[in-house]
Design an enzyme around this catalytic site. Sequence first.
Site, PDB file in Angstrom:
ATOM      1  N   HIS A  88      -0.684   6.977  -4.991  1.00  0.00           N
ATOM      2  CA  HIS A  88      -1.613   6.037  -5.621  1.00  0.00           C
ATOM      3  C   HIS A  88      -0.848   5.038  -6.470  1.00  0.00           C
ATOM      4  CE1 HIS A  88      -5.173   4.314  -7.296  1.00  0.00           C
ATOM      5  NE2 HIS A  88      -4.802   4.599  -8.524  1.00  0.00           N
ATOM      6  N   SER A  89      -1.134   3.751  -6.265  1.00  0.00           N
ATOM      7  CA  SER A  89      -0.558   2.658  -7.056  1.00  0.00           C
ATOM      8  C   SER A  89       0.969   2.697  -6.944  1.00  0.00           C
ATOM      9  CB  SER A  89      -1.052   2.757  -8.505  1.00  0.00           C
ATOM     10  OG  SER A  89      -0.860   1.552  -9.203  1.00  0.00           O
ATOM     11  N   MET A  90       1.713   2.848  -8.042  1.00  0.00           N
ATOM     12  CA  MET A  90       3.166   2.973  -7.941  1.00  0.00           C
ATOM     13  C   MET A  90       3.549   4.085  -6.982  1.00  0.00           C
ATOM     14  SD  MET A  90       6.043   3.969 -10.835  1.00  0.00           S
ATOM     15  CE  MET A  90       5.834   5.755 -10.628  1.00  0.00           C
TER      16      MET A  90
END
Length: 242
Positions: A88-90
Amino acid sequence: MSSYLVRHRPVADPALRLVCFPHAGGGAGFFRDWPGHLDPSVEVVAVRYPGRESRIGEPLIPTMDALSPQIAAALLAETPVPTVLLGHSMGAAVAYESLLRLEAAGAAHVTRLCVSGRGLPAPAAVRPPRTDEELIAAVTSLGGPHAALWDDPDMRELFLPVVRNDFRLIDSYRRREDAPLLRADVMTLTGDRDPRVTPLGAQAWSTVTTGAFTSHVLEGDHFYLVPHAARVARLAVDPHGA
Protein backbone atom coordinates in the site's frame (compact mmCIF):
# COMPACT_ATOMS: atom_id res chain seq x y z
CA MET A 1 12.40 -16.18 10.16
CA SER A 2 14.02 -12.93 9.11
CA SER A 3 13.38 -9.85 11.24
CA TYR A 4 11.86 -8.36 8.07
CA LEU A 5 8.95 -10.79 8.13
CA VAL A 6 6.16 -11.22 10.67
CA ARG A 7 3.72 -14.14 10.45
CA HIS A 8 0.40 -12.87 11.72
CA ARG A 9 -1.01 -16.38 11.42
CA PRO A 10 1.49 -19.23 11.04
CA VAL A 11 0.27 -22.04 8.79
CA ALA A 12 2.03 -25.40 8.85
CA ASP A 13 1.55 -26.16 5.15
CA PRO A 14 0.12 -23.05 3.48
CA ALA A 15 -1.67 -23.27 0.15
CA LEU A 16 -0.88 -19.59 -0.42
CA ARG A 17 1.24 -16.90 1.23
CA LEU A 18 0.11 -13.25 1.22
CA VAL A 19 2.99 -10.85 1.94
CA CYS A 20 1.91 -7.32 2.89
CA PHE A 21 4.11 -4.20 2.62
CA PRO A 22 3.10 -1.19 4.78
CA HIS A 23 2.80 2.45 3.76
CA ALA A 24 5.24 5.24 4.71
CA GLY A 25 5.38 5.51 8.48
CA GLY A 26 3.48 2.24 8.81
CA GLY A 27 4.35 -1.05 10.42
CA ALA A 28 3.57 -4.73 10.15
CA GLY A 29 0.83 -4.34 12.74
CA PHE A 30 -1.31 -2.55 10.15
CA PHE A 31 -2.14 -6.00 8.73
CA ARG A 32 -2.55 -7.81 12.06
CA ASP A 33 -6.25 -8.58 11.59
CA TRP A 34 -6.07 -9.69 7.97
CA PRO A 35 -5.79 -13.46 8.65
CA GLY A 36 -9.34 -13.38 9.98
CA HIS A 37 -10.59 -12.34 6.53
CA LEU A 38 -9.07 -15.31 4.72
CA ASP A 39 -9.24 -19.08 4.55
CA PRO A 40 -7.09 -20.81 7.20
CA SER A 41 -4.91 -22.26 4.44
CA VAL A 42 -3.61 -18.76 3.59
CA GLU A 43 -0.54 -17.61 5.51
CA VAL A 44 -0.46 -13.83 6.07
CA VAL A 45 3.02 -12.35 6.42
CA ALA A 46 3.72 -8.65 6.92
CA VAL A 47 6.98 -6.85 6.18
CA ARG A 48 8.48 -5.02 9.16
CA TYR A 49 10.84 -2.26 8.07
CA PRO A 50 13.77 -1.38 10.39
CA GLY A 51 13.39 1.40 12.94
CA ARG A 52 9.82 0.68 14.09
CA GLU A 53 7.82 -1.70 16.30
CA SER A 54 10.09 -4.50 17.55
CA ARG A 55 12.93 -3.15 15.35
CA ILE A 56 12.81 0.37 16.78
CA GLY A 57 16.44 0.20 17.89
CA GLU A 58 17.71 -0.55 14.37
CA PRO A 59 18.84 2.14 11.92
CA LEU A 60 16.25 3.38 9.45
CA ILE A 61 16.94 2.70 5.76
CA PRO A 62 16.41 5.77 3.57
CA THR A 63 16.88 4.38 0.04
CA MET A 64 15.02 1.84 -2.06
CA ASP A 65 18.26 0.30 -3.36
CA ALA A 66 19.28 -0.54 0.20
CA LEU A 67 15.87 -1.72 1.45
CA SER A 68 14.37 -3.85 -1.32
CA PRO A 69 17.33 -6.28 -1.74
CA GLN A 70 17.17 -7.13 1.97
CA ILE A 71 13.44 -7.83 1.78
CA ALA A 72 13.92 -9.92 -1.36
CA ALA A 73 16.63 -11.93 0.39
CA ALA A 74 14.33 -12.56 3.35
CA LEU A 75 11.57 -13.79 1.03
CA LEU A 76 13.97 -15.99 -0.94
CA ALA A 77 14.93 -17.72 2.31
CA GLU A 78 11.31 -18.80 2.88
CA THR A 79 9.99 -22.15 1.69
CA PRO A 80 8.61 -21.42 -1.78
CA VAL A 81 4.83 -21.67 -1.93
CA PRO A 82 2.46 -19.76 -4.23
CA THR A 83 2.83 -16.16 -3.07
CA VAL A 84 1.06 -12.85 -3.58
CA LEU A 85 2.73 -9.53 -2.74
CA LEU A 86 0.50 -6.63 -1.69
CA GLY A 87 1.85 -3.15 -1.00
CA HIS A 88 0.00 0.00 0.00
CA SER A 89 1.26 3.46 -1.01
CA MET A 90 5.05 3.45 -0.42
CA GLY A 91 4.74 -0.26 0.21
CA ALA A 92 3.52 -0.78 -3.36
CA ALA A 93 6.80 0.56 -4.75
CA VAL A 94 8.82 -1.50 -2.25
CA ALA A 95 6.86 -4.63 -3.20
CA TYR A 96 7.45 -3.96 -6.89
CA GLU A 97 11.20 -3.48 -6.45
CA SER A 98 11.41 -6.56 -4.22
CA LEU A 99 9.60 -8.60 -6.86
CA LEU A 100 11.99 -7.43 -9.58
CA ARG A 101 14.82 -8.82 -7.48
CA LEU A 102 12.96 -12.05 -6.71
CA GLU A 103 12.32 -12.71 -10.38
CA ALA A 104 15.89 -11.80 -11.28
CA ALA A 105 17.01 -14.48 -8.81
CA GLY A 106 14.85 -17.04 -10.60
CA ALA A 107 11.92 -17.16 -8.19
CA ALA A 108 8.77 -18.21 -10.02
CA HIS A 109 6.39 -18.77 -7.09
CA VAL A 110 5.22 -15.15 -6.75
CA THR A 111 2.10 -15.18 -8.89
CA ARG A 112 0.71 -11.68 -8.35
CA LEU A 113 1.70 -8.15 -7.34
CA CYS A 114 -1.13 -6.12 -5.81
CA VAL A 115 -0.54 -2.38 -5.96
CA SER A 116 -2.69 -0.31 -3.62
CA GLY A 117 -2.97 3.46 -3.49
CA ARG A 118 -0.04 4.27 -5.76
CA GLY A 119 0.49 5.25 -9.38
CA LEU A 120 3.32 3.87 -11.44
CA PRO A 121 6.55 5.67 -10.47
CA ALA A 122 7.89 7.58 -13.46
CA PRO A 123 11.55 8.29 -14.21
CA ALA A 124 11.85 11.98 -13.27
CA ALA A 125 13.85 14.45 -11.26
CA VAL A 126 14.24 13.60 -7.58
CA ARG A 127 11.98 15.67 -5.31
CA PRO A 128 13.83 18.08 -2.96
CA PRO A 129 13.77 17.13 0.74
CA ARG A 130 10.62 18.24 2.60
CA THR A 131 10.58 20.26 5.79
CA ASP A 132 9.05 18.64 8.87
CA GLU A 133 5.96 20.81 8.50
CA GLU A 134 5.60 19.74 4.87
CA LEU A 135 5.91 16.11 5.91
CA ILE A 136 3.23 16.44 8.56
CA ALA A 137 0.94 18.27 6.14
CA ALA A 138 1.45 15.53 3.55
CA VAL A 139 0.68 12.76 6.02
CA THR A 140 -2.35 14.39 7.61
CA SER A 141 -3.85 15.28 4.22
CA LEU A 142 -4.13 11.55 3.51
CA GLY A 143 -6.03 10.74 6.70
CA GLY A 144 -5.57 7.19 7.85
CA PRO A 145 -6.01 5.42 11.18
CA HIS A 146 -3.38 7.43 13.09
CA ALA A 147 -3.79 10.94 11.69
CA ALA A 148 -4.67 12.36 15.13
CA LEU A 149 -1.32 11.37 16.66
CA TRP A 150 0.31 14.47 15.13
CA ASP A 151 -1.61 16.59 17.65
CA ASP A 152 0.33 14.91 20.47
CA PRO A 153 3.86 16.39 20.82
CA ASP A 154 5.29 13.18 22.31
CA MET A 155 3.87 10.99 19.55
CA ARG A 156 4.99 13.49 16.95
CA GLU A 157 8.56 13.32 18.27
CA LEU A 158 8.44 9.51 18.19
CA PHE A 159 7.00 9.07 14.69
CA LEU A 160 8.49 12.01 12.81
CA PRO A 161 11.93 10.40 12.23
CA VAL A 162 10.25 7.32 10.71
CA VAL A 163 8.02 9.40 8.43
CA ARG A 164 10.95 11.64 7.47
CA ASN A 165 12.97 8.55 6.52
CA ASP A 166 10.18 6.94 4.52
CA PHE A 167 9.33 10.09 2.58
CA ARG A 168 13.01 10.54 1.80
CA LEU A 169 13.04 6.98 0.46
CA ILE A 170 9.96 7.38 -1.70
CA ASP A 171 10.74 10.94 -2.84
CA SER A 172 14.19 9.87 -4.04
CA TYR A 173 13.02 6.63 -5.64
CA ARG A 174 12.75 6.42 -9.40
CA ARG A 175 11.86 3.29 -11.32
CA ARG A 176 14.54 2.23 -13.81
CA GLU A 177 13.57 2.92 -17.40
CA ASP A 178 15.22 -0.36 -18.41
CA ALA A 179 13.56 -2.44 -15.67
CA PRO A 180 12.59 -5.88 -17.01
CA LEU A 181 8.92 -6.73 -17.36
CA LEU A 182 7.47 -8.78 -14.53
CA ARG A 183 6.27 -12.29 -15.17
CA ALA A 184 3.79 -12.15 -12.29
CA ASP A 185 0.27 -10.81 -12.76
CA VAL A 186 -0.44 -7.27 -11.55
CA MET A 187 -3.58 -5.98 -9.85
CA THR A 188 -4.27 -2.38 -8.82
CA LEU A 189 -6.57 -1.23 -6.02
CA THR A 190 -7.56 2.41 -5.72
CA GLY A 191 -9.89 4.50 -3.57
CA ASP A 192 -12.32 6.52 -5.69
CA ARG A 193 -11.45 9.69 -3.71
CA ASP A 194 -7.72 9.15 -3.31
CA PRO A 195 -5.99 12.55 -3.73
CA ARG A 196 -2.71 10.91 -4.76
CA VAL A 197 -3.73 8.54 -7.55
CA THR A 198 -6.76 8.21 -9.80
CA PRO A 199 -8.12 4.90 -11.07
CA LEU A 200 -7.02 5.97 -14.56
CA GLY A 201 -3.52 6.78 -13.30
CA ALA A 202 -3.28 3.35 -11.71
CA GLN A 203 -3.85 1.75 -15.12
CA ALA A 204 -0.24 2.58 -16.06
CA TRP A 205 0.84 -0.41 -13.95
CA SER A 206 -0.40 -2.61 -16.81
CA THR A 207 2.79 -1.71 -18.69
CA VAL A 208 5.17 -3.40 -16.21
CA THR A 209 4.16 -7.02 -16.75
CA THR A 210 3.75 -9.70 -19.38
CA GLY A 211 1.18 -11.31 -17.11
CA ALA A 212 -2.50 -10.56 -16.62
CA PHE A 213 -3.61 -7.13 -15.40
CA THR A 214 -6.73 -6.38 -13.36
CA SER A 215 -7.90 -3.29 -11.49
CA HIS A 216 -10.45 -2.53 -8.80
CA VAL A 217 -11.84 0.76 -7.51
CA LEU A 218 -13.28 0.88 -4.01
CA GLU A 219 -15.12 3.62 -2.18
CA GLY A 220 -12.87 5.81 -0.06
CA ASP A 221 -9.78 7.99 0.13
CA HIS A 222 -6.11 7.05 0.28
CA PHE A 223 -6.77 4.72 3.22
CA TYR A 224 -9.86 3.14 1.66
CA LEU A 225 -8.45 -0.27 2.62
CA VAL A 226 -9.05 0.30 6.35
CA PRO A 227 -12.84 -0.08 6.15
CA HIS A 228 -12.51 -2.47 3.20
CA ALA A 229 -9.78 -4.69 4.65
CA ALA A 230 -11.77 -7.91 4.24
CA ARG A 231 -12.56 -7.26 0.59
CA VAL A 232 -9.02 -6.13 -0.23
CA ALA A 233 -7.54 -9.23 1.38
CA ARG A 234 -9.89 -11.48 -0.58
CA LEU A 235 -9.26 -9.67 -3.85
CA ALA A 236 -5.52 -10.07 -3.35
CA VAL A 237 -5.94 -13.82 -2.99
CA ASP A 238 -8.48 -14.10 -5.80
CA PRO A 239 -9.05 -11.02 -8.02
CA HIS A 240 -12.18 -12.59 -9.57
CA GLY A 241 -13.76 -14.29 -6.60
CA ALA A 242 -14.05 -11.66 -3.83
